[in-house]
Design a protein around this motif. Structure first.
Motif, PDB file in Angstrom:
ATOM      1  N   GLY A  79       0.794  -1.218   0.000  1.00  9.57           N
ATOM      2  CA  GLY A  79       0.000   0.000   0.000  1.00  9.57           C
ATOM      3  C   GLY A  79       0.828   1.270   0.000  1.00  9.57           C
ATOM      4  O   GLY A  79       0.502   2.238   0.703  1.00  9.57           O
ATOM      5  N   LEU A  80       1.890   1.289  -0.791  1.00 16.05           N
ATOM      6  CA  LEU A  80       2.785   2.447  -0.818  1.00 16.05           C
ATOM      7  C   LEU A  80       2.147   3.618  -1.560  1.00 16.05           C
ATOM      8  O   LEU A  80       1.451   3.433  -2.549  1.00 16.05           O
ATOM      9  N   ASN A  81       2.420   4.826  -1.073  1.00 14.82           N
ATOM     10  CA  ASN A  81       1.909   6.031  -1.708  1.00 14.82           C
ATOM     11  C   ASN A  81       2.886   6.636  -2.704  1.00 14.82           C
ATOM     12  O   ASN A  81       2.481   7.317  -3.649  1.00 14.82           O
ATOM     13  N   LEU A  82       4.177   6.435  -2.459  1.00 13.02           N
ATOM     14  CA  LEU A  82       5.225   6.934  -3.343  1.00 13.02           C
ATOM     15  C   LEU A  82       6.332   5.896  -3.400  1.00 13.02           C
ATOM     16  O   LEU A  82       6.462   5.073  -2.498  1.00 13.02           O
ATOM     17  N   VAL A  83       7.145   5.986  -4.461  1.00 11.83           N
ATOM     18  CA  VAL A  83       8.361   5.194  -4.507  1.00 11.83           C
ATOM     19  C   VAL A  83       9.548   6.141  -4.637  1.00 11.83           C
ATOM     20  O   VAL A  83       9.478   7.155  -5.353  1.00 11.83           O
ATOM     21  N   GLN A  84      10.610   5.813  -3.935  1.00  7.19           N
ATOM     22  CA  GLN A  84      11.849   6.593  -3.967  1.00  7.19           C
ATOM     23  C   GLN A  84      12.899   5.742  -4.656  1.00  7.19           C
ATOM     24  O   GLN A  84      13.245   4.656  -4.180  1.00  7.19           O
ATOM     25  N   LEU A  85      13.396   6.225  -5.778  1.00  5.55           N
ATOM     26  CA  LEU A  85      14.358   5.480  -6.585  1.00  5.55           C
ATOM     27  C   LEU A  85      15.754   6.004  -6.284  1.00  5.55           C
ATOM     28  O   LEU A  85      16.088   7.141  -6.626  1.00  5.55           O
ATOM     29  N   HIS A  86      16.568   5.167  -5.644  1.00  2.00           N
ATOM     30  CA  HIS A  86      17.820   5.635  -5.066  1.00  2.00           C
ATOM     31  C   HIS A  86      19.040   5.095  -5.803  1.00  2.00           C
ATOM     32  O   HIS A  86      20.154   5.117  -5.283  1.00  2.00           O
ATOM     33  N   GLY A  87      18.839   4.576  -7.021  1.00  5.72           N
ATOM     34  CA  GLY A  87      19.958   4.058  -7.788  1.00  5.72           C
ATOM     35  C   GLY A  87      20.199   4.892  -9.039  1.00  5.72           C
ATOM     36  O   GLY A  87      20.120   6.114  -9.009  1.00  5.72           O
ATOM     37  N   ALA A  88      20.478   4.189 -10.144  1.00  8.93           N
ATOM     38  CA  ALA A  88      20.763   4.869 -11.410  1.00  8.93           C
ATOM     39  C   ALA A  88      19.569   4.774 -12.356  1.00  8.93           C
ATOM     40  O   ALA A  88      19.737   4.715 -13.579  1.00  8.93           O
ATOM     41  N   GLU A  89      18.375   4.786 -11.803  1.00  7.56           N
ATOM     42  CA  GLU A  89      17.161   4.642 -12.614  1.00  7.56           C
ATOM     43  C   GLU A  89      17.063   5.765 -13.655  1.00  7.56           C
ATOM     44  O   GLU A  89      17.343   6.926 -13.371  1.00  7.56           O
ATOM     45  N   SER A  90      16.631   5.379 -14.840  1.00  9.33           N
ATOM     46  CA  SER A  90      16.560   6.314 -15.965  1.00  9.33           C
ATOM     47  C   SER A  90      15.270   7.125 -15.921  1.00  9.33           C
ATOM     48  O   SER A  90      14.298   6.752 -15.248  1.00  9.33           O
ATOM     49  N   PRO A  91      15.219   8.226 -16.681  1.00  8.20           N
ATOM     50  CA  PRO A  91      13.954   8.950 -16.822  1.00  8.20           C
ATOM     51  C   PRO A  91      12.846   8.052 -17.346  1.00  8.20           C
ATOM     52  O   PRO A  91      11.682   8.191 -16.952  1.00  8.20           O
ATOM     53  N   ALA A  92      13.182   7.111 -18.241  1.00  9.49           N
ATOM     54  CA  ALA A  92      12.169   6.214 -18.789  1.00  9.49           C
ATOM     55  C   ALA A  92      11.571   5.317 -17.711  1.00  9.49           C
ATOM     56  O   ALA A  92      10.362   5.048 -17.717  1.00  9.49           O
ATOM     57  N   THR A  93      12.394   4.852 -16.787  1.00 12.80           N
ATOM     58  CA  THR A  93      11.886   4.038 -15.678  1.00 12.80           C
ATOM     59  C   THR A  93      10.933   4.850 -14.813  1.00 12.80           C
ATOM     60  O   THR A  93       9.855   4.374 -14.432  1.00 12.80           O
ATOM     61  N   CYS A  94      11.328   6.082 -14.507  1.00  8.85           N
ATOM     62  CA  CYS A  94      10.451   6.961 -13.714  1.00  8.85           C
ATOM     63  C   CYS A  94       9.132   7.194 -14.442  1.00  8.85           C
ATOM     64  O   CYS A  94       8.050   7.138 -13.835  1.00  8.85           O
ATOM     65  N   ALA A  95       9.217   7.435 -15.746  1.00 16.83           N
ATOM     66  CA  ALA A  95       8.012   7.693 -16.537  1.00 16.83           C
ATOM     67  C   ALA A  95       7.102   6.478 -16.572  1.00 16.83           C
ATOM     68  O   ALA A  95       5.870   6.613 -16.526  1.00 16.83           O
ATOM     69  N   ALA A  96       7.685   5.281 -16.641  1.00 17.17           N
ATOM     70  CA  ALA A  96       6.878   4.058 -16.680  1.00 17.17           C
ATOM     71  C   ALA A  96       6.083   3.882 -15.393  1.00 17.17           C
ATOM     72  O   ALA A  96       4.928   3.434 -15.419  1.00 17.17           O
ATOM     73  N   LEU A  97       6.676   4.237 -14.272  1.00 14.46           N
ATOM     74  CA  LEU A  97       5.967   4.141 -12.988  1.00 14.46           C
ATOM     75  C   LEU A  97       4.871   5.200 -12.890  1.00 14.46           C
ATOM     76  O   LEU A  97       3.746   4.910 -12.478  1.00 14.46           O
TER      77      LEU A  97
END
Length: 211
Positions: A79-97
């Motif tokens: 039941g998460l409200n947000l995800v925090q991406l703390h690695g080398a995630e790309s803009p495309a990965t962020c956009a997909a989420l």
């Protein structure tokens, strides 16, 4: 921006400690889904434990280069409200989420200098940035960086300030007026052990920031 920065306590890993921190009413709680972290919660906190967190406190899942499908599975399970991406995630990965309705915080490590141009590709693909101190681990290294590096921030994305924030910083943080500053991220400097928060120190910090 809020009149005072919102408060996030990250690295929760024990059910009894979680209940004590919830009683302080932080604005966000962070849960680390990175197995290599000393604050990994996968073996110690269940979905039922997180379900007890009041809706007013937003739950943030912290991931490091995890596949999108895995992130989405944990969002649904806990039941998460947000995800925090703390690695080398790309803009495309962020956009997909974001495309499937998941709010995204993208973390960046800050050293002695920081090139704000690194953030440009992420504009429109994230909801927030998070700035943490560069160190051996992706986060939770317990040291602060020079906040003045963010004085020239002029992007439309609000951000979380992390990196060794401590009770001794409370007065300075209360009066900090950085452009874009949205929330403060508290972690290792408020612990008695990795993943176990010192609720008295947190209470003092909350009181200093909120009064």
């Amino acid at each position: 921006m809020p009149p005072q920065p919102l408060l996030k306590v990250c690295g929760m890993a024990r059910a009894d400690n979680l209940a004590a921190v919830v009683a302080l009413r932080p604005d966000f709680l962070g849960f680390i889904f990175y197995p290599k972290s000393g604050r990994y919660m996968g073996r110690t906190l269940s979905p039922a434990a997180l379900a007890q967190v009041p809706p007013a406190i937003r739950k943030v899942g912290v991931f490091v280069d995890a596949p999108v499908d895995e992130v989405l599975a944990r969002v649904a399970e806990f039941g998460l409200n947000l995800v925090q991406l703390h690695g080398a995630e790309s803009p495309a990965t962020c956009a997909a989420l974001r495309a499937v309705g998941v709010a995204v915080v993208k973390a960046f490590s800050v050293g002695e200098t920081f090139d704000l141009a690194r953030l440009t590709p992420y504009l429109g693909n994230v909801d927030y940035f998070l700035f943490d101190t560069q160190g051996r681990q992706p986060g939770g290294n317990g040291t602060a960086f020079d906040w003045g590096l963010l004085a020239g921030y002029n992007l439309p994305v609000p951000y979380f300030l992390a990196g060794g924030l401590d009770l001794t910083h409370a007065a300075a943080l209360r009066n900090l007026r950085l452009p874009g500053l949205f929330a403060l991220d508290l972690n290792s400097r408020f612990e008695t052990a990795p993943g176990v928060k010192d609720t008295e120190r947190l209470r003092q910090f909350f009181t200093e920031l909120r009064t």
